[in-house]
Design a protein around this motif. Structure first.
Motif, PDB file in Angstrom:
ATOM      1  N   ARG A 115      37.434  51.493  15.834  1.00  0.00           N
ATOM      2  CA  ARG A 115      38.885  51.825  15.444  1.00  0.00           C
ATOM      3  C   ARG A 115      39.777  51.194  16.871  1.00  0.00           C
ATOM      4  N   ARG A 116      40.584  50.276  16.554  1.00  0.00           N
ATOM      5  CA  ARG A 116      41.412  49.728  17.684  1.00  0.00           C
ATOM      6  C   ARG A 116      42.697  49.757  17.049  1.00  0.00           C
ATOM      7  N   SER A 117      43.615  49.155  17.866  1.00  0.00           N
ATOM      8  CA  SER A 117      44.910  48.942  17.055  1.00  0.00           C
ATOM      9  C   SER A 117      45.515  47.596  17.577  1.00  0.00           C
ATOM     10  N   ILE A 118      46.445  46.923  16.846  1.00  0.00           N
ATOM     11  CA  ILE A 118      47.034  45.525  17.614  1.00  0.00           C
ATOM     12  C   ILE A 118      48.588  45.538  17.227  1.00  0.00           C
ATOM     13  N   ALA A 119      49.287  44.924  18.077  1.00  0.00           N
ATOM     14  CA  ALA A 119      50.815  44.757  17.831  1.00  0.00           C
ATOM     15  C   ALA A 119      51.041  43.706  16.844  1.00  0.00           C
TER      16      ALA A 119
ATOM     17  N   VAL B  54      40.622  48.458  12.033  1.00  0.00           N
ATOM     18  CA  VAL B  54      39.399  49.075  11.696  1.00  0.00           C
ATOM     19  C   VAL B  54      38.279  47.795  11.614  1.00  0.00           C
ATOM     20  N   ILE B  55      37.177  47.742  12.568  1.00  0.00           N
ATOM     21  CA  ILE B  55      36.386  46.762  12.441  1.00  0.00           C
ATOM     22  C   ILE B  55      35.114  47.411  12.009  1.00  0.00           C
ATOM     23  N   ARG B  56      34.340  46.677  10.913  1.00  0.00           N
ATOM     24  CA  ARG B  56      33.013  46.954  10.430  1.00  0.00           C
ATOM     25  C   ARG B  56      32.007  46.053  10.485  1.00  0.00           C
TER      26      ARG B  56
ATOM     27  N   GLY C 166      49.122  49.381   3.332  1.00  0.00           N
ATOM     28  CA  GLY C 166      49.752  48.753   4.403  1.00  0.00           C
ATOM     29  C   GLY C 166      49.402  49.661   5.809  1.00  0.00           C
ATOM     30  N   SER C 167      48.453  50.568   5.583  1.00  0.00           N
ATOM     31  CA  SER C 167      48.401  51.671   6.977  1.00  0.00           C
ATOM     32  C   SER C 167      47.453  51.035   7.698  1.00  0.00           C
ATOM     33  N   GLU C 168      46.717  50.038   7.387  1.00  0.00           N
ATOM     34  CA  GLU C 168      45.673  49.517   8.680  1.00  0.00           C
ATOM     35  C   GLU C 168      45.281  48.095   8.091  1.00  0.00           C
ATOM     36  N   ALA C 169      44.851  47.506   9.225  1.00  0.00           N
ATOM     37  CA  ALA C 169      44.135  46.220   9.041  1.00  0.00           C
ATOM     38  C   ALA C 169      42.728  46.475   9.159  1.00  0.00           C
ATOM     39  N   ARG C 170      42.095  45.696   8.266  1.00  0.00           N
ATOM     40  CA  ARG C 170      40.358  46.057   8.129  1.00  0.00           C
ATOM     41  C   ARG C 170      39.769  44.515   8.421  1.00  0.00           C
ATOM     42  N   ILE C 171      38.737  44.687   9.170  1.00  0.00           N
ATOM     43  CA  ILE C 171      37.857  43.460   9.603  1.00  0.00           C
ATOM     44  C   ILE C 171      36.445  43.813   9.194  1.00  0.00           C
TER      45      ILE C 171
END
Length: 256
Positions: free
Chosen positions: A27-31, A40-42, A58-63
């Motif tokens: 779990r990270r964050s980006i601007a 969230v990176i899986r 729209g609460s998070e980006a997922r990779i």
């Protein structure tokens, strides 16, 4: 590689059937446009490439990346596509409130909420209106519970129909509040359906149920699976898929 892939196609719960749980979750964050967007990176054993998605709300980006992929590369991949994520965030439907005179979709039809404290608490549909009573406090909760009950009833009918066509025993059915999947079929054959599908047109909900019933025989998305699905579903599966891709997010504009 495409800048992003939104996986609005429903999928069976293949992790429960044939693949292990994600090996790594970071779990990270980006601007993005001046805000810190959770990332969230899986690492998935069955992944063959890197895919970037935005949560429906729209609460998070997922990779998702292959098991051999590097977390740092995934984070850089997301940062390089910050403008794309900003564009997707801008396209999210505006959050709508549940209140008297507001619109509520049911089976693809927009109903006007007709609230009166003296009316019956259980909603009644009449002439394009949704008549509901009881205290204004808790109106949102009452309507969501009613929609969930409608979803369970409709999905149960759909499930019995498609199991009959497939020659399958009707499995256990439950509802899901998933943010990503519209339906899933577990290893024991039980099926979960996203309750929000009751707000979509009938042909869309039924296509998802048919999809999951097809997974009772084929636990993948092979040509055999798609051929089986075509024998089960009476409509045009591509049309249903396109509706979800185009309008699926709007089903998250209500009820958080």
């Amino acid at each position: 590689m495409a800048k992003g892939v939104f996986d609005w196609l429903r999928r069976a719960d293949t992790k429960a059937k044939q693949t292990p749980a994600p090996r790594t979750v970071s779990r990270r964050s980006i601007a993005v446009e001046g805000r810190e967007l959770p990332l969230v990176i899986r690492k998935l054993s069955h992944a063959r490439r890197m895919t970037l998605r935005l949560a429906p709300d729209g609460s998070e980006a997922r990779i998702s990346i292959p098991a051999w992929g590097r977390i740092g590369d995934a984070e850089a991949f997301a940062r390089d596509r910050a403008d794309w994520l900003a564009g997707q965030l801008a396209r999210l439907p505006a959050t709508q409130s549940i209140a008297p005179d507001a619109s509520l979709p049911l089976r693809g039809e927009a109903l006007q909420i007709d609230w009166s404290e003296s009316a019956r608490r259980k909603p009644v549909v009449a002439n394009g209106r949704l008549i509901v009573g009881g205290p204004i406090e808790g109106l949102t909760t009452r309507l969501q519970r009613w929609l969930e009950a409608e979803a369970l009833s409709s999905c149960a009918e759909d499930l019995a129909h498609y199991c009959s066509r497939a020659g399958e025993t009707v499995p256990r059915l439950s509802l899901s509040r998933a943010q990503r999947r519209w339906g899933s079929c577990a290893a024991d054959g039980s099926i979960r359906m996203n309750w929000r599908l009751i707000m979509a047109p009938d042909f869309v909900r039924r296509s998802v149920v048919a999809h999951e019933v097809a997974h009772m025989r084929h636990f993948d998305h092979s040509p055999a699976f798609h051929a089986h699905l075509e024998t089960l579903y009476e409509g045009d599966i591509d049309v249903a898929n396109r509706w979800l891709k185009r309008h699926g997010r709007s089903l998250y504009a209500l009820f958080g």
